[in-house]
Design a protein around this motif. Sequence first.
Motif, PDB file in Angstrom:
ATOM      1  N   LEU A  31       0.868  -1.179   0.000  1.00 24.26           N
ATOM      2  CA  LEU A  31       0.000   0.000   0.000  1.00 24.26           C
ATOM      3  C   LEU A  31       0.908   1.233   0.000  1.00 24.26           C
ATOM      4  O   LEU A  31       1.569   1.512   1.000  1.00 24.26           O
ATOM      5  N   PRO A  32       0.984   1.959  -1.107  1.00 23.76           N
ATOM      6  CA  PRO A  32       1.927   3.068  -1.222  1.00 23.76           C
ATOM      7  C   PRO A  32       1.796   4.125  -0.121  1.00 23.76           C
ATOM      8  O   PRO A  32       2.815   4.633   0.369  1.00 23.76           O
ATOM      9  N   GLU A  33       0.562   4.446   0.294  1.00 24.16           N
ATOM     10  CA  GLU A  33       0.378   5.465   1.334  1.00 24.16           C
ATOM     11  C   GLU A  33       0.985   5.006   2.655  1.00 24.16           C
ATOM     12  O   GLU A  33       1.640   5.776   3.357  1.00 24.16           O
ATOM     13  N   GLU A  34       0.745   3.752   3.010  1.00 20.81           N
ATOM     14  CA  GLU A  34       1.261   3.222   4.270  1.00 20.81           C
ATOM     15  C   GLU A  34       2.770   3.004   4.182  1.00 20.81           C
ATOM     16  O   GLU A  34       3.485   3.199   5.163  1.00 20.81           O
ATOM     17  N   ALA A  35       3.258   2.610   3.014  1.00 20.92           N
ATOM     18  CA  ALA A  35       4.704   2.440   2.838  1.00 20.92           C
ATOM     19  C   ALA A  35       5.421   3.773   3.044  1.00 20.92           C
ATOM     20  O   ALA A  35       6.504   3.817   3.641  1.00 20.92           O
ATOM     21  N   ALA A  36       4.808   4.859   2.586  1.00 21.27           N
ATOM     22  CA  ALA A  36       5.398   6.187   2.784  1.00 21.27           C
ATOM     23  C   ALA A  36       5.462   6.537   4.268  1.00 21.27           C
ATOM     24  O   ALA A  36       6.445   7.120   4.739  1.00 21.27           O
ATOM     25  N   VAL A  37       4.432   6.168   5.023  1.00 26.70           N
ATOM     26  CA  VAL A  37       4.426   6.423   6.472  1.00 26.70           C
ATOM     27  C   VAL A  37       5.518   5.597   7.149  1.00 26.70           C
ATOM     28  O   VAL A  37       6.219   6.093   8.040  1.00 26.70           O
ATOM     29  N   ILE A  38       5.714   4.363   6.723  1.00 28.73           N
ATOM     30  CA  ILE A  38       6.769   3.522   7.298  1.00 28.73           C
ATOM     31  C   ILE A  38       8.137   4.134   7.025  1.00 28.73           C
ATOM     32  O   ILE A  38       8.993   4.197   7.924  1.00 28.73           O
ATOM     33  N   ARG A  39       8.365   4.609   5.805  1.00 28.79           N
ATOM     34  CA  ARG A  39       9.647   5.258   5.487  1.00 28.79           C
ATOM     35  C   ARG A  39       9.852   6.497   6.349  1.00 28.79           C
ATOM     36  O   ARG A  39      10.949   6.750   6.850  1.00 28.79           O
ATOM     37  N   GLU A  40       8.775   7.268   6.550  1.00 29.59           N
ATOM     38  CA  GLU A  40       8.856   8.451   7.410  1.00 29.59           C
ATOM     39  C   GLU A  40       9.205   8.063   8.841  1.00 29.59           C
ATOM     40  O   GLU A  40      10.075   8.674   9.468  1.00 29.59           O
ATOM     41  N   MET A  41       8.534   7.036   9.370  1.00 30.77           N
ATOM     42  CA  MET A  41       8.808   6.594  10.742  1.00 30.77           C
ATOM     43  C   MET A  41      10.264   6.143  10.874  1.00 30.77           C
ATOM     44  O   MET A  41      10.933   6.466  11.859  1.00 30.77           O
ATOM     45  N   ALA A  42      10.751   5.410   9.890  1.00 32.87           N
ATOM     46  CA  ALA A  42      12.129   4.908   9.939  1.00 32.87           C
ATOM     47  C   ALA A  42      13.126   6.063   9.950  1.00 32.87           C
ATOM     48  O   ALA A  42      14.131   6.015  10.665  1.00 32.87           O
ATOM     49  N   ALA A  43      12.855   7.091   9.183  1.00 34.21           N
ATOM     50  CA  ALA A  43      13.756   8.249   9.147  1.00 34.21           C
ATOM     51  C   ALA A  43      13.692   9.031  10.461  1.00 34.21           C
ATOM     52  O   ALA A  43      14.719   9.493  10.966  1.00 34.21           O
ATOM     53  N   ARG A  44      12.515   9.156  11.014  1.00 36.70           N
ATOM     54  CA  ARG A  44      12.328   9.962  12.226  1.00 36.70           C
ATOM     55  C   ARG A  44      12.801   9.280  13.493  1.00 36.70           C
ATOM     56  O   ARG A  44      13.197   9.954  14.452  1.00 36.70           O
ATOM     57  N   VAL A  45      12.769   7.950  13.539  1.00 38.11           N
ATOM     58  CA  VAL A  45      13.078   7.238  14.778  1.00 38.11           C
ATOM     59  C   VAL A  45      14.521   7.469  15.227  1.00 38.11           C
ATOM     60  O   VAL A  45      14.830   7.345  16.407  1.00 38.11           O
ATOM     61  N   LEU A  46      15.375   7.846  14.336  1.00 44.65           N
ATOM     62  CA  LEU A  46      16.769   8.118  14.710  1.00 44.65           C
ATOM     63  C   LEU A  46      16.911   9.418  15.487  1.00 44.65           C
ATOM     64  O   LEU A  46      17.907   9.614  16.172  1.00 44.65           O
ATOM     65  N   HIS A  47      15.922  10.308  15.370  1.00 42.68           N
ATOM     66  CA  HIS A  47      16.026  11.629  15.985  1.00 42.68           C
ATOM     67  C   HIS A  47      14.908  11.947  16.969  1.00 42.68           C
ATOM     68  O   HIS A  47      14.988  12.946  17.677  1.00 42.68           O
ATOM     69  N   GLU A  48      13.864  11.141  16.987  1.00 41.19           N
ATOM     70  CA  GLU A  48      12.702  11.410  17.836  1.00 41.19           C
ATOM     71  C   GLU A  48      12.308  10.151  18.595  1.00 41.19           C
ATOM     72  O   GLU A  48      12.617   9.049  18.171  1.00 41.19           O
ATOM     73  N   GLY A  49      11.580  10.334  19.658  1.00 42.32           N
ATOM     74  CA  GLY A  49      11.055   9.200  20.407  1.00 42.32           C
ATOM     75  C   GLY A  49       9.853   8.589  19.714  1.00 42.32           C
ATOM     76  O   GLY A  49       9.152   9.249  18.940  1.00 42.32           O
ATOM     77  N   LEU A  50       9.617   7.339  20.007  1.00 39.77           N
ATOM     78  CA  LEU A  50       8.485   6.640  19.401  1.00 39.77           C
ATOM     79  C   LEU A  50       7.149   7.245  19.809  1.00 39.77           C
ATOM     80  O   LEU A  50       6.221   7.328  18.999  1.00 39.77           O
ATOM     81  N   ASN A  51       7.049   7.697  21.067  1.00 39.23           N
ATOM     82  CA  ASN A  51       5.797   8.317  21.518  1.00 39.23           C
ATOM     83  C   ASN A  51       5.516   9.608  20.761  1.00 39.23           C
ATOM     84  O   ASN A  51       4.374   9.887  20.398  1.00 39.23           O
ATOM     85  N   ALA A  52       6.546  10.405  20.518  1.00 44.15           N
ATOM     86  CA  ALA A  52       6.377  11.662  19.780  1.00 44.15           C
ATOM     87  C   ALA A  52       5.909  11.382  18.349  1.00 44.15           C
ATOM     88  O   ALA A  52       5.034  12.079  17.826  1.00 44.15           O
ATOM     89  N   ILE A  53       6.473  10.371  17.735  1.00 45.08           N
ATOM     90  CA  ILE A  53       6.067  10.007  16.373  1.00 45.08           C
ATOM     91  C   ILE A  53       4.604   9.551  16.383  1.00 45.08           C
ATOM     92  O   ILE A  53       3.820   9.956  15.520  1.00 45.08           O
ATOM     93  N   GLY A  54       4.243   8.737  17.354  1.00 44.46           N
ATOM     94  CA  GLY A  54       2.863   8.259  17.462  1.00 44.46           C
ATOM     95  C   GLY A  54       1.868   9.393  17.649  1.00 44.46           C
ATOM     96  O   GLY A  54       0.803   9.409  17.025  1.00 44.46           O
ATOM     97  N   ARG A  55       2.210  10.327  18.525  1.00 49.87           N
ATOM     98  CA  ARG A  55       1.316  11.482  18.736  1.00 49.87           C
ATOM     99  C   ARG A  55       1.148  12.281  17.454  1.00 49.87           C
ATOM    100  O   ARG A  55       0.038  12.705  17.105  1.00 49.87           O
TER     101      ARG A  55
END
Length: 90
Positions: A31-55
């Motif tokens: 699913l391209p839309e969800e795949a884009a969100v996964i790529r975003e999460m992967a990029a962000r997890v190196l600099h942000e907490g998981l809770n912040a990403i979830g919020r």
Amino acid sequence: MRLLGKHLELAESGTWPGQKCYGYTAEAQILPEEAAVIREMAARVLHEGLNAIGRDLSARGIPTARGAAWRAASIRNILKSPRIAGLRVH
């Protein structure tokens, strides 16, 4: 034993387990839309907490695979999942 044998047979044949997981349909189509969100999460997890990403995902109205609230554990499980790499684990 029968159930284990069936799961082994399905894994050896490369059959998708059948459950919907984030980024894929139940038939293993990306699913391209969800795949884009996964790529975003992967990029962000190196600099942000998981809770912040979830919020942030919840605030933006991005649904989980089952429509639940985003949680740190959900994000962690998605990013660590062998399925996201296209692997079938038995």
